[in-house]
Design a protein around this motif. Structure first.
Motif, PDB file in Angstrom:
ATOM      1  N   UNK A 100       0.835  -1.206   0.000  1.00  0.00           N
ATOM      2  CA  UNK A 100       0.000   0.000   0.000  1.00  0.00           C
ATOM      3  C   UNK A 100       0.868   1.253   0.000  1.00  0.00           C
ATOM      4  N   UNK A 101       0.303   2.338  -0.485  1.00  0.00           N
ATOM      5  CA  UNK A 101       1.023   3.614  -0.536  1.00  0.00           C
ATOM      6  C   UNK A 101       0.128   4.715   0.017  1.00  0.00           C
ATOM      7  N   UNK A 102       0.741   5.838   0.324  1.00  0.00           N
ATOM      8  CA  UNK A 102      -0.008   6.993   0.826  1.00  0.00           C
ATOM      9  C   UNK A 102      -0.583   7.753  -0.365  1.00  0.00           C
ATOM     10  N   UNK A 103      -1.741   7.301  -0.826  1.00  0.00           N
ATOM     11  CA  UNK A 103      -2.377   7.954  -1.953  1.00  0.00           C
ATOM     12  C   UNK A 103      -3.890   7.812  -1.834  1.00  0.00           C
ATOM     13  N   UNK A 104      -4.616   8.410  -2.747  1.00  0.00           N
ATOM     14  CA  UNK A 104      -6.068   8.433  -2.678  1.00  0.00           C
ATOM     15  C   UNK A 104      -6.644   7.019  -2.641  1.00  0.00           C
ATOM     16  N   UNK A 105      -7.783   6.902  -1.954  1.00  0.00           N
ATOM     17  CA  UNK A 105      -8.379   5.582  -1.742  1.00  0.00           C
ATOM     18  C   UNK A 105      -8.661   4.851  -3.056  1.00  0.00           C
ATOM     19  N   UNK A 106      -9.210   5.566  -4.044  1.00  0.00           N
ATOM     20  CA  UNK A 106      -9.585   4.875  -5.274  1.00  0.00           C
ATOM     21  C   UNK A 106      -8.363   4.307  -5.980  1.00  0.00           C
ATOM     22  N   UNK A 107      -7.213   4.988  -5.880  1.00  0.00           N
ATOM     23  CA  UNK A 107      -5.980   4.481  -6.490  1.00  0.00           C
ATOM     24  C   UNK A 107      -5.464   3.262  -5.718  1.00  0.00           C
ATOM     25  N   UNK A 108      -5.555   3.309  -4.399  1.00  0.00           N
ATOM     26  CA  UNK A 108      -5.157   2.147  -3.599  1.00  0.00           C
ATOM     27  C   UNK A 108      -5.982   0.926  -4.001  1.00  0.00           C
ATOM     28  N   UNK A 109      -7.286   1.128  -4.049  1.00  0.00           N
ATOM     29  CA  UNK A 109      -8.191   0.014  -4.373  1.00  0.00           C
ATOM     30  C   UNK A 109      -7.952  -0.494  -5.789  1.00  0.00           C
ATOM     31  N   UNK A 110      -7.758   0.423  -6.713  1.00  0.00           N
ATOM     32  CA  UNK A 110      -7.525   0.071  -8.110  1.00  0.00           C
ATOM     33  C   UNK A 110      -6.262  -0.776  -8.256  1.00  0.00           C
ATOM     34  N   UNK A 111      -5.218  -0.371  -7.579  1.00  0.00           N
ATOM     35  CA  UNK A 111      -3.947  -1.112  -7.664  1.00  0.00           C
ATOM     36  C   UNK A 111      -4.065  -2.486  -7.017  1.00  0.00           C
ATOM     37  N   UNK A 112      -4.814  -2.577  -5.914  1.00  0.00           N
ATOM     38  CA  UNK A 112      -5.007  -3.865  -5.256  1.00  0.00           C
ATOM     39  C   UNK A 112      -5.740  -4.834  -6.178  1.00  0.00           C
TER      40      UNK A 112
END
Length: 463
Positions: free
Chosen positions: A53-65
Motif C-alpha cells: 500500500x502507498x499513501x495515496x487516494x483511496x480509489x488508487x489504492x483500491x484500483x492497484x489492489x
C-alpha cells in the motif's frame, strides 16, 4: 540483501500455511525492523499476491489492489466501485486456488478509509474461512495495527489465527551480521542497535569510525536524518518529542529531570512520554524488586541503541556536522563512546544471564533487571522467589582489569536490596571487558562467577 535470522517466525508461518483451514495473520513492529523482508522470504516459494500500500487516494489504492489480484489470475482488471466489491472479487478467486495474500503497510489503507477493517471482517467471515488460503496484514504503525486490527474495538478482533510482533535483533542475533571481534561487535551494536536495516548498512570490512563517518555523519547518508523521518511518519508535530528523546539520550531519565531539560511541565510531559512508549521509542523501567511495577522510582531510556546514539551525538551537533564531521567524531564522539557503550554492555550482559538461564549455565531466575535506590545501583539483579535465591551482577566496560574493589563494592550493596528472607541464597557475577586481575578467581567464593569477553562470546555463540 541477505536475509538473516527470523527462523522461528518463518517456521510458524510455514506451519500455519501447511495446516488445514484458512489463516488470518497479523505482522507488525517498528519501521526498519525487517517485517517486509520476513514477508517476502515467506512468500518466495509459494503462490502469493503481494500488495504494498502507498499513501495515496483511496480509489488508487483500491484500483492497484484489484489490478494485482487480476494480474495474478491473468485477467483484465474488472470495474470495482468499493472495497466490499474488491474483497468479493478476491474471495471468488480464492475459491479456485489456495494462496497467500499479503497486504503490506495496511495502515496506509485505513488512513484513507477507516471502514476498511469492517469490509475485511465480512470477507473473512463469509469467504476466507471456507478456504485454505492465508491473508496477511503487515504494518509499521504499531498504534494503528494494535487499535484497528488487534484492538477490542476493531471489527477484526478475535479473527486472527496468529500474530507476530517483530522485534529488533538481540545482540546474539545481530552477531550473525556483524563481522567484528567481540569488543567491536558490542561497540558497533551500541551504534546500530538490532534494527536489520541499520546493521546491514555498515561495511564490516571497514572500521567503526569509518562506518560512523560515512553512514551516519554524512549529510547524504540514510541514517543522518533517519530518526527525524521516523518521527515525522508517526507524529504531526515531532519537535517536542525530539527534545524529549534528546534529553533522555543525554542522561535525563526521570520525569523531573526530563521536564527540567526540555522545559515541558511534568503534567503535559506524561502524555508525551506515553506516546513515545506506545511508539516503542522510549522504555520505562522500575527497579526489578518493585511491587506491581508501579514504583515512583521509574526511569526512562531510549528504546533503540541507534536512536540513543543519534540523539546523544548527532542531533545536538547538527550544525557542526554540516561544517566539519571529522572534528565532531574525533573531538566529541570518540572520547565519549566508552560511556555510551557501557550502557549497551549492561544490556548484553543481561542477555547473557537470560541465555545462561535457558541453557542451564545459571540457576533459574524468573525476573532479571536493574536495581537502584537513592545513590545505590546494581547493574543486574535476578530474583527466584520459589527458592529465595537472588543474583547480583556488575558489568564493567573499562580499559583496566577488574579487581577486588568491585567485589567488595558489590558485596556491600547486596544487603541493601530488600528482598526475600534473611537466609536467602546469594549468587554474584562480574562481567568485564578487560578481564580480571591475576588471582582474583582464587580469592572469591564458590558463589561467584567471572565473565570476560571470551566467556560472553562463548555463551552467546551456542544455539
Amino acid at each position: 540483501m541477505t536475509f538473516y535470522n527470523r527462523v522461528e517466525e518463518l517456521e510458524a508461518l510455514n506451519s500455519s500455511f501447511e495446516s488445514p483451514g484458512h489463516d488470518f495473520i497479523v505482522i507488525y513492529g517498528r519501521r526498519r525492523v525487517g517485517k517486509t523482508a520476513l514477508l517476502k522470504e515467506f512468500c518466495a516459494d509459494r503462490p502469493h499476491i503481494y500488495f504494498l500500500a502507498a499513501q495515496e487516494a483511496e480509489y488508487r489504492q483500491r484500483e492497484k489492489f484489484v489490478d494485482k489480484v487480476a494480474g495474478y489470475f491473468d485477467e483484465r482488471m474488472p470495474r470495482i466501485d468499493g472495497w466490499d466489491e474488491a474483497f468479493d472479487y478476491l474471495g471468488d478467486k480464492l475459491d479456485t486456488e489456495d494462496l497467500v495474500v499479503a497486504i503490506d503497510e495496511f495502515p496506509y489503507l485505513v488512513a484513507e478509509n477507516d471502514s476498511l477493517p469492517s469490509y475485511l471482517q465480512g470477507f473473512i467471515d463469509e469467504q476466507l474461512q471456507d478456504t485454505n488460503s492465508m491473508v496477511v496484514l503487515c504494518g509499521s504503525s504499531v498504534s494503528t495495527m494494535e487499535s484497528e486490527v488487534l484492538g477490542h474495538e476493531s471489527p477484526l478482533y478475535g479473527r486472527r489465527t496468529a500474530q507476530f510482533d517483530v522485534q529488533p535483533f538481540s545482540f546474539k542475533q545481530a552477531r550473525k551480521v556483524m563481522d567484528y571481534n567481540m569488543a567491536d561487535s558490542i561497540r558497533s551494536y551500541a551504534i546500530t542497535g538490532g534494527t536489520p536495516m541499520y546493521l546491514t548498512l555498515f561495511d564490516y570490512d571497514r572500521s567503526i569510525a569509518e562506518n560512523v563517518r560515512s553512514q551516519i555523519l554524512s549529510p547524504t547518508a540514510v541514517l543522518y536524518n533517519e530518526p527525524e523521518f521516523l518521527l515525522r511518519t508517526e507524529l504531526r508535530n515531532p519537535a517536542r518529542y525530539m527534545s524529549i528523546l534528546e534529553a533522555v539520550a543525554l542522561g535525563h531519565t526521570t520525569p523531573n529531570e526530563i521536564s527540567g531539560a526540555t522545559g515541558i511541565d511534568v503534567g503535559p510531559l506524561s502524555k508525551y512520554l506515553q506516546t513515545l512508549r506506545r511508539l516503542r521509542l522510549l522504555d520505562r523501567e522500575v527497579p526489578v524488586t518493585a511491587l506491581g511495577k508501579k514504583s515512583k522510582r521509574s526511569r526512562y531510556h531510549v528504546a533503540d541503541e541507534f536512536l540513543r546514539f543519534w540523539f546523544r551525538y548527532v542531533e545536538p551537533n547538527r550544525s557542526s556536522i554540516e561544517e566539519a564531521p571529522e572534528i565532531v567524531y574525533d573531538g566529541t564522539i570518540e572520547p565519549d563512546l566508552p560511556t555510551h557503550v557501557a550502557s549497551t554492555f549492561e544490556n548484553v550482559c543481561q542477555e547473557v544471564v537470560w541465555e545462561g538461564i535457558r541453557n542451564g549455565a545459571f540457576e533459574p531466575y524468573s525476573e532479571v533487571g536493574r536495581w537502584w535506590y537513592g545513590e545505590d545501583e546494581i547493574d543486574i539483579v535476578g530474583l527466584s522467589p520459589t527458592d529465595n535465591r537472588i543474583l547480583f551482577a556488575e558489568c564493567k566496560w573499562t580499559s583496566e582489569p577488574v579487581g577486588e574493589a568491585l567485589v567488595d563494592n558489590l558485596q556491600a550493596k547486596a544487603p541493601k536490596v530488600r528482598w526475600g528472607p534473611d537466609d536467602r541464597t546469594e549468587e554474584f557475577v562480574l562481567f568485564s571487558k578487560s578481564g580480571f586481575v591475576d588471582g582474583l578467581e582464587e580469592r572469591i567464593g564458590d558463589n561467584w562467577s567471572l565473565f570476560a569477553l571470551a566467556d560472553i562470546n562463548g555463551h552467546l555463540s551456542t544455539d
